[in-house]
Design an enzyme around this catalytic site. Structure first.
Site, PDB file in Angstrom:
ATOM      1  N   HIS A   3       0.787  -1.217   0.027  1.00 26.60           N
ATOM      2  CA  HIS A   3       0.036   0.251  -0.132  1.00 26.60           C
ATOM      3  C   HIS A   3       0.919   1.181   0.133  1.00 26.60           C
ATOM      4  CE1 HIS A   3      -3.915   2.010   0.014  1.00 26.60           C
ATOM      5  NE2 HIS A   3      -4.340   1.213   1.014  1.00 26.60           N
ATOM      6  N   ALA A   4       2.160   1.009   0.389  1.00 29.76           N
ATOM      7  CA  ALA A   4       2.884   2.243   0.449  1.00 29.76           C
ATOM      8  C   ALA A   4       3.080   2.921  -1.236  1.00 29.76           C
ATOM      9  CB  ALA A   4       4.300   1.972   0.840  1.00 29.76           C
TER      10      ALA A   4
END
Length: 217
Positions: free
Chosen positions: A193-194
């Site tokens: 998700h980064a």
């Protein structure tokens, strides 16, 4: 300002629109997420048959082509910096029936499908019978494709013990099946998700479906 180096673009985090998201999902909210869809591969199977292709490498090519269109799927941490590879190559699994194990192999990505399929065939011929987990020297700029052709599924998740800085997307292909006049195939994608959000994953999955509908045209 982003900095260009050989093979990579170093991201200037201070100017990146996802800076806060990146920092959040690299610290207190660190996580991956997965999504599974049922792809309609009816047209693609016809194209594969008409051209004398093999399905697995053809689908690896499709994923490779579309992954390489988007920076968020080519990101990595290198020497403490967030970078975008100029291109990424597909790593994929080869099953060994005699030992019921698999090897993790990779091939160089080429935009031309015939050139990629030739490279894939050459790698299989050279390394396909090697039972080592990594029969070919490892490279950094990769993403991953695996296949579980024995079962269909509606959900798939990889539980990684250490996800820190592992930004490469991971795709898993399931057993395809007939539903009415269509042939469907499970496809799961797992991402960090980064570096990307649901929007990016959704766009990619829609592009894969469109490419399958158009039959590699």
């Amino acid at each position: 300002m982003d900095t260009k180096r050989v093979g990579i673009l170093v991201v200037d985090l201070s100017q990146w629109g996802r800076k806060e998201h990146f920092e959040a999902f690299q610290s207190f909210a660190q996580c991956t997420f997965s999504q599974t869809v049922q792809l309609d591969i009816t047209s693609l199977l016809k194209t594969v048959k008409q051209n004398g292709y093999k399905f697995y490498p053809t689908f690896i090519y499709i994923i490779s082509l579309l992954v390489n269109k988007h920076a968020e799927f080519r990101m990595a941490m290198k020497d403490g910096e967030l970078v975008i590879w100029d291109s990424v190559n597909p790593g994929y699994n080869i099953f060994h029936e005699q030992t019921e194990t698999f090897s993790s192999l990779w091939s160089y990505y080429h935009k031309d499908i015939n050139r990629f399929l030739k490279t894939y065939s050459e790698d299989i011929a050279q390394y396909g019978d090697d039972l080592a987990y990594f029969p070919k020297e490892f490279i950094e700029n990769m993403f991953f494709v695996s296949a579980n052709p024995w079962v269909s599924f509606t959900s798939f998740n990889l539980n990684m013990a250490n996800i820190n800085n592992f930004f490469a997307p991971v795709f898993t292909i399931g057993k395809y099946y007939t539903q009415g006049d269509k042939v469907l195939m499970p496809l799961a994608i797992q991402v960090h998700h980064a570096v990307c959000d649901g929007f990016h994953v959704g766009r990619l999955l829609n592009e894969i479906q469109q490419y399958c509908d158009e039959g590699c045209k």
